[in-house]
Design a protein around this motif. Structure first.
Motif, PDB file in Angstrom:
ATOM      1  N   TRP A 183     -36.564 -75.668 -69.169  1.00 34.45           N
ATOM      2  CA  TRP A 183     -36.542 -75.683 -67.618  1.00 34.45           C
ATOM      3  C   TRP A 183     -37.681 -76.866 -67.324  1.00 34.45           C
ATOM      4  O   TRP A 183     -37.213 -77.542 -65.977  1.00 34.45           O
ATOM      5  CB  TRP A 183     -36.945 -74.405 -67.145  1.00 34.45           C
ATOM      6  N   ALA A 184     -38.711 -77.107 -68.100  1.00 34.38           N
ATOM      7  CA  ALA A 184     -39.761 -77.896 -67.575  1.00 34.38           C
ATOM      8  C   ALA A 184     -39.216 -79.533 -67.636  1.00 34.38           C
ATOM      9  O   ALA A 184     -39.665 -80.325 -67.148  1.00 34.38           O
ATOM     10  CB  ALA A 184     -40.877 -77.744 -68.344  1.00 34.38           C
ATOM     11  N   VAL A 223     -43.062 -86.286 -59.671  1.00 28.01           N
ATOM     12  CA  VAL A 223     -42.512 -85.982 -61.026  1.00 28.01           C
ATOM     13  C   VAL A 223     -43.305 -84.876 -61.533  1.00 28.01           C
ATOM     14  O   VAL A 223     -42.755 -83.881 -62.125  1.00 28.01           O
ATOM     15  CB  VAL A 223     -42.654 -87.301 -61.923  1.00 28.01           C
ATOM     16  N   LEU A 224     -44.638 -84.850 -61.346  1.00 29.56           N
ATOM     17  CA  LEU A 224     -45.746 -83.651 -61.861  1.00 29.56           C
ATOM     18  C   LEU A 224     -45.467 -82.200 -61.174  1.00 29.56           C
ATOM     19  O   LEU A 224     -45.090 -81.463 -61.786  1.00 29.56           O
ATOM     20  CB  LEU A 224     -47.055 -83.994 -61.527  1.00 29.56           C
ATOM     21  N   LEU A 225     -45.058 -82.303 -59.735  1.00 30.80           N
ATOM     22  CA  LEU A 225     -44.765 -81.241 -59.206  1.00 30.80           C
ATOM     23  C   LEU A 225     -43.152 -80.698 -59.460  1.00 30.80           C
ATOM     24  O   LEU A 225     -43.235 -79.396 -59.922  1.00 30.80           O
ATOM     25  CB  LEU A 225     -44.686 -81.255 -57.759  1.00 30.80           C
ATOM     26  N   ALA A 226     -42.149 -81.370 -59.821  1.00 34.83           N
ATOM     27  CA  ALA A 226     -41.091 -80.936 -60.303  1.00 34.83           C
ATOM     28  C   ALA A 226     -41.230 -80.454 -61.666  1.00 34.83           C
ATOM     29  O   ALA A 226     -40.268 -79.351 -61.891  1.00 34.83           O
ATOM     30  CB  ALA A 226     -39.869 -82.091 -60.290  1.00 34.83           C
ATOM     31  N   TRP A 232     -42.664 -73.360 -64.381  1.00 37.57           N
ATOM     32  CA  TRP A 232     -42.929 -71.914 -63.555  1.00 37.57           C
ATOM     33  C   TRP A 232     -41.687 -71.133 -63.355  1.00 37.57           C
ATOM     34  O   TRP A 232     -41.719 -70.015 -63.786  1.00 37.57           O
ATOM     35  CB  TRP A 232     -43.494 -72.258 -62.116  1.00 37.57           C
ATOM     36  N   LEU A 233     -40.301 -71.880 -63.041  1.00 38.81           N
ATOM     37  CA  LEU A 233     -39.230 -71.134 -63.108  1.00 38.81           C
ATOM     38  C   LEU A 233     -38.703 -70.694 -64.441  1.00 38.81           C
ATOM     39  O   LEU A 233     -37.877 -69.654 -64.585  1.00 38.81           O
ATOM     40  CB  LEU A 233     -38.179 -71.991 -62.389  1.00 38.81           C
ATOM     41  N   GLY A 234     -39.364 -71.381 -65.663  1.00 34.75           N
ATOM     42  CA  GLY A 234     -38.844 -70.764 -66.733  1.00 34.75           C
ATOM     43  C   GLY A 234     -39.846 -69.881 -67.446  1.00 34.75           C
ATOM     44  O   GLY A 234     -39.493 -69.490 -68.690  1.00 34.75           O
ATOM     45  N   GLY A 235     -40.607 -69.227 -66.603  1.00 33.69           N
ATOM     46  CA  GLY A 235     -41.262 -68.362 -67.095  1.00 33.69           C
ATOM     47  C   GLY A 235     -42.833 -68.508 -67.536  1.00 33.69           C
ATOM     48  O   GLY A 235     -43.731 -67.788 -67.909  1.00 33.69           O
TER      49      GLY A 235
END
Length: 391
Positions: A183-184, A223-226, A232-235
């Motif tokens: 996800w990252a 880019v960093l925030l995305a 974060w969404l990936g756990g």
């Protein structure tokens, strides 16, 4: 309404210059093809007479040797084509990282040649005159000997927190791969796309309003925030594989070997000197009045270089810069001298074991030809975008 010229008729006559040119080109292609066929046929015939095996069927056979450094696991029971894959990835790793570092350092040193500070200007000049006049092979050997002589043994490795430094290389913690890291990576790709769209919008806004936008900090923040959002969404996985000192070596974690470090340092330091001269020549090609105009507008020295001088110097910098990128990639073949397992080293080992010298050399030539053509293609595309278009 002006009358249009009648269409030119194709004449299949020897008096036609276009027809003669097509015939000559076709004849040249046929002669070149015949020459290549003759050389290949003669080589294969002589090898068959002498009982020398030929062909690329050996690539599917077990390699029978291990490789000391690889981006992915490799076992001696795996095939030769997997071994060549390891060599290619090792070569590309040195080339890509070296090009990035040499470009950054070369630009800084090239700009530093015009510094108003005499010490900075003198150090930059001394760097260029020193390192560009020492053969790159000697520099590779110098860095390798320094790293292996200065650093302590694995038993007495220097430790700073979870990091180790010794003759065995630099060991550091690495993340334990999980779905969250995927996800990252997805967030990173999405952030790059968003940052590219933002830059296009910011440039159009700058042309319309004249207000200088943030072309580097804002895209980097996007880019960093995305990436963090995808993580974060990936756990939010936070497990790391931490190295520790074993009985004979530093185990677990990631590692950068002295061979890789020596090759990277040697190629980067050597190529940086040439890129600095390319940047200096490009800056000198910009008329002095451009700097005076920038000063009259109230731009600082840094803004003058970043917004006025370097963008105009790019049209002179890019073509010779491409040559330096190609030189760095091809010079990486010298890594075999210090034991770095690049594609040339793998080919030498495979050649000694199988006797397929022609095939191994052909693979190496194809690898360097492909990487050089791809680099030229990408830099040609960038050169076309950076070229000044007259209205």
């Amino acid at each position: 309404m002006f009358p249009t010229a009648p269409p030119k008729k194709r004449t299949w006559s020897w008096r036609s210059q276009a027809f003669r040119g097509a015939v000559y080109q076709l004849l040249a292609v046929v002669l070149i093809g015949l020459g290549i066929w003759f050389l290949a046929h003669n080589t294969l015939l002589n090898m068959r007479v002498r009982g020398i095996q030929s062909g690329f069927d050996f690539l599917s056979q077990p390699a029978g040797f291990s490789i000391g450094e690889s981006l992915y696991p490799f076992d001696s029971a795996e095939s030769y084509w997997r071994a060549f894959g390891v060599g290619i990835t090792n070569t590309l790793r040195v080339a890509v990282v070296g090009i990035a570092l040499a470009t950054l350092l070369g630009t800084l040193i090239g700009v530093g040649r015009f510094s108003r500070n005499a010490l900075v200007r003198g150090l930059c000049t001394a760097y260029v005159e020193c390192f560009r006049n020492i053969p790159v092979l000697l520099q590779l050997l110098m860095w390798y000997l320094l790293l292996t002589e200065i650093l302590p043994s694995t038993v007495d490795a220097w430790k700073l927190g979870p990091f180790f430094l010794s003759k065995g290389g630099f060991n550091f913690p690495i993340p334990v791969w999980s779905a969250g890291h995927g996800w990252a990576v997805g967030g990173l790709v999405g952030g790059v796309v968003l940052a590219w769209g933002y830059r296009r919008w910011a440039l159009r806004r700058f042309e319309a309003t004249g207000q200088p936008p943030s072309l580097w900090l804002a895209p980097a923040a996007i880019v960093l925030l995305a990436t963090l959002l995808g993580w974060w969404l990936g756990g939010a996985p936070a497990a790391f594989d931490v190295p520790f000192k074993g009985d004979f070596s530093i185990e677990n974690g990631g590692a950068v070997t002295p061979e890789f470090t020596a090759v990277l340092l040697g190629l980067t330091v050597y190529t940086t000197a040439f890129i600095a001269e390319v940047v200096r020549a490009g800056i000198m090609s910009v008329p002095g009045g451009q700097g005076e105009a920038a000063a009259a507008l109230g731009l600082s020295r840094g803004q003058e270089v970043r917004l006025v001088t370097l963008p105009q110097a790019l049209r002179v910098i890019i073509p010779p810069l491409t040559n330096q990128y190609l030189n760095l990639t091809k010079n990486s073949s010298l890594a075999v001298a210090i034991g770095y397992p690049d594609v040339v080293s793998i080919a030498n080992t495979a050649m000694n074991q199988t006797g397929r010298a022609v095939e191994c050399i052909t693979i190496v030539m194809a690898v360097y030809l492909s990487t050089s053509l791809l680099t030229s293609l990408l830099m040609g595309w960038y050169n076309a975008r950076a070229a000044i278009r007259e209205r």
